[in-house]
Design a protein around this motif. Structure first.
Motif, mmCIF file in Angstrom:
data_model
loop_
_atom_site.group_PDB
_atom_site.id
_atom_site.type_symbol
_atom_site.label_atom_id
_atom_site.label_comp_id
_atom_site.label_asym_id
_atom_site.label_seq_id
_atom_site.Cartn_x
_atom_site.Cartn_y
_atom_site.Cartn_z
ATOM 1 N N GLU A 1 -6.392 5.737 -11.254
ATOM 2 C CA GLU A 1 -6.039 4.161 -11.279
ATOM 3 C C GLU A 1 -5.216 3.909 -12.402
ATOM 4 N N ARG B 1 0.781 -1.521 0.172
ATOM 5 C CA ARG B 1 -0.438 -0.253 0.113
ATOM 6 C C ARG B 1 1.004 1.651 -0.005
ATOM 7 N N LEU C 1 -1.154 5.064 -11.642
ATOM 8 C CA LEU C 1 -1.370 3.717 -11.007
ATOM 9 C C LEU C 1 -0.389 3.055 -12.089
ATOM 10 N N GLU D 1 0.243 2.573 -3.660
ATOM 11 C CA GLU D 1 -0.924 4.300 -3.791
ATOM 12 C C GLU D 1 -0.710 5.532 -3.282
#
Lengths: 396, 123
Positions: free
Chosen positions: A167, A79, A170, A177
């Motif tokens: 997104e 994360r 990413l 993130e």
């Protein structure tokens, strides 16, 4: 396949005798090892080396991701962290077993018993993980693909396909993130209609100047700025979502309200000065330090005080013919590989003091490796005129 | 497209083990390793692991791994064929399940010692 060979206790004991081991020295459970029936399918398994932090992250049920496009080296993202993935090879054979009794699980008993164990496969390779920096260069170039320079320049048809969603970024940028989120705010990227884009620096300058103009018109001090009034005053000129984001880059809440109950904000001097300084550096080449400071001072609102440290990581001062010349040298353009970065730094300047080099390598410091330790590892220190300096390890 | 690594459905991954040997194991005769017998693993009363493989005896030790291993199992979720500039490509949609973690291993790093005796023939 024909019946599998079954080890017997007697055979096991015969071998113990041949090996001239006193059976009474051995614990009473023998674990005969077999290759499993499916040992040829071992390639479906991969070993990946994980540190205790990652182990905890996994055990808490968090999903990890391998990221990277086809032509990139894979990275692994949690994360909030990014790791470089490297394949390692060992000449030893690693036999994988899905169950095994360790020495402290083998009880003593009077008679020998056999407990068969299966080897799923032999491995010589595993993946190593090394913490690394997120790929911010790529992020920057994606954000710059479609700079935003004001509503009048937006083509309505193009708008739908311009820029990348979070997104979308990413999926293209090797970063976790949280790192991506942080980078977007550091890069002062703007989310416009759900797509992340850079503001054209000239447009950003315009918006910031408008905000500062409202502050001046109202004769507010820099720590008593009313956000709602700024937004109202500029609502006709700057689209609201851009204004709000731009406002947030250069201000912080004071935690107090004015007599009408409106929240007060403080203009962050360092950020305003840094932006103005960068605008000058990036557009004018070869300024002397003195001329730069004068131009810089003129660009900032009255009442703000310059500090050269505001330009840390953006500027280099070079001596040319006894003159001090400033150079635009943004840290963000330097390589994200640490040894490559050190060679670029020592190429541009032979000797650095700690304070000079600090802003260009601070990004690599981590819990167990501070900037001092990084310098010990990647540079050589010496004293010149009583001042400690760092030079290249492989230097002349 | 990012490839997801997740823990097995049952929650906590099992703890598996590694036996690490110096060099390679060679199969007796032709064919695959599948279902073949390798050797006997014993522990001495002093907790030293002893592995007897064929005519060789190895003494090792139990080691806690500084960096544990995760055992990932590859799963192909679906295969999509599509055409790009270079023609038809199979796009595998893959994910990895953390099947197990390995925190300890038995390390046999010394050279095997030969056993000098007539070991009865293995069928």
């Amino acid at each position: 396949m024909a019946g599998r060979y079954i080890r017997t206790i007697e055979e096991s004991q015969v071998v113990i005798n041949h090996a001239k081991i006193d059976e009474s020295d051995l614990k009473s459970i023998t674990q005969p090892l077999y290759f499993s029936e499916h040992a040829d399918e071992f390639e479906k398994y991969k070993f990946i080396e994980i540190d205790p932090t990652l182990l905890n992250v996994l055990q808490e049920g968090e999903k990890l991701k391998f990221c990277g496009l086809k032509d990139e080296n894979a990275v692994l993202c949690t994360r909030n962290k990014t790791y470089e993935v490297k394949e390692a090879e060992t000449s030893n054979s690693l036999l994988l077993l899905s169950s095994l009794k360790w020495s402290d699980e083998v009880d003593e008993a009077d008679t020998r018993t056999l407990e068969e164990r299966e080897v799923c496969g032999i491995f010589h390779k595993y993946f190593e993980l090394r913490p690394c920096l997120p790929q911010l260069h790529k992020l920057r170039s994606l954000l710059k693909e479609h700079p935003y320079s004001g509503p009048e320049h937006e083509d309505e048809d193009v708008n739908q396909t311009t820029g990348y969603s979070f997104e979308g970024l990413l999926a293209r940028v090797q970063a976790s993130e949280e790192e991506l989120q942080l980078a977007l705010s550091e890069e002062t990227a703007c989310c416009i209609n759900g797509k992340w884009r850079m503001l054209d620096p000239k447009y950003q300058l315009r918006v910031l100047s408008l905000i500062l103009g409202v502050v001046e018109e109202n004769s507010w001090t820099f720590d008593a700025v009313v956000k709602d009034e700024v937004c109202q005053a500029l609502s006709e000129i700057v689209p609201a979502e851009i204004l709000i984001q731009c406002f947030s880059w250069y201000t912080e809440p004071v935690g107090e309200t004015d007599s009408n109950g409106a929240a007060l904000y403080r203009i962050i001097e360092a950020k305003v000065c840094r932006f103005m300084g960068e605008m000058i550096l990036a557009t004018v080449e070869g300024l002397t330090l003195e001329n730069f400071i004068t131009a810089w001072q003129n660009s900032i609102p009255e009442g703000m005080k310059l500090q050269t440290s505001y330009m840390d990581g953006l500027m280099l001062v070079k001596k040319v013919n006894d003159k001090e010349i400033v150079q635009y040298f943004p840290e963000s353009d330097l390589p994200i590989n640490i040894s490559e970065r050190f060679s670029v730094l020592f190429e541009i300047r032979e000797k650095w003091t700690y304070d000079e080099i600090y802003p260009f390598i601070a990004r690599f410091a981590s819990g167990n490796m501070n900037v001092g330790a990084l310098l010990t590892k990647f540079a050589r220190s010496s004293k010149s005129n009583g001042i400690k300096c760092y030079t290249s390890k492989h230097g002349r | 497209m990012p490839i997801v690594i997740k823990i097995c459905e049952e929650g906590r991954p099992a703890e598996w083990a590694i036996i690490e040997l110096q060099g390679d194991l060679e199969s007796r005769g032709e064919g695959t390793f599948c279902s073949q017998f390798i050797g006997d693993l014993h522990f001495t009363k002093n907790n030293v692991p002893v592995l007897i493989v064929g005519h060789h005896i190895l003494y090792g030790k139990e080691v806690k791994m500084e960096k544990p291993f995760a055992v990932l199992e590859k799963h192909i979720l679906d295969t999509q064929s599509h055409n790009d500039e270079k023609g038809a490509v199979d796009d595998f949609h893959v994910e990895y399940i953390v099947k197990a973690v390995i925190k300890k291993k038995l390390l046999f790093k010394t050279r095997p010692k030969p056993i000098i005796a007539n070991v009865p023939k293995i069928v």
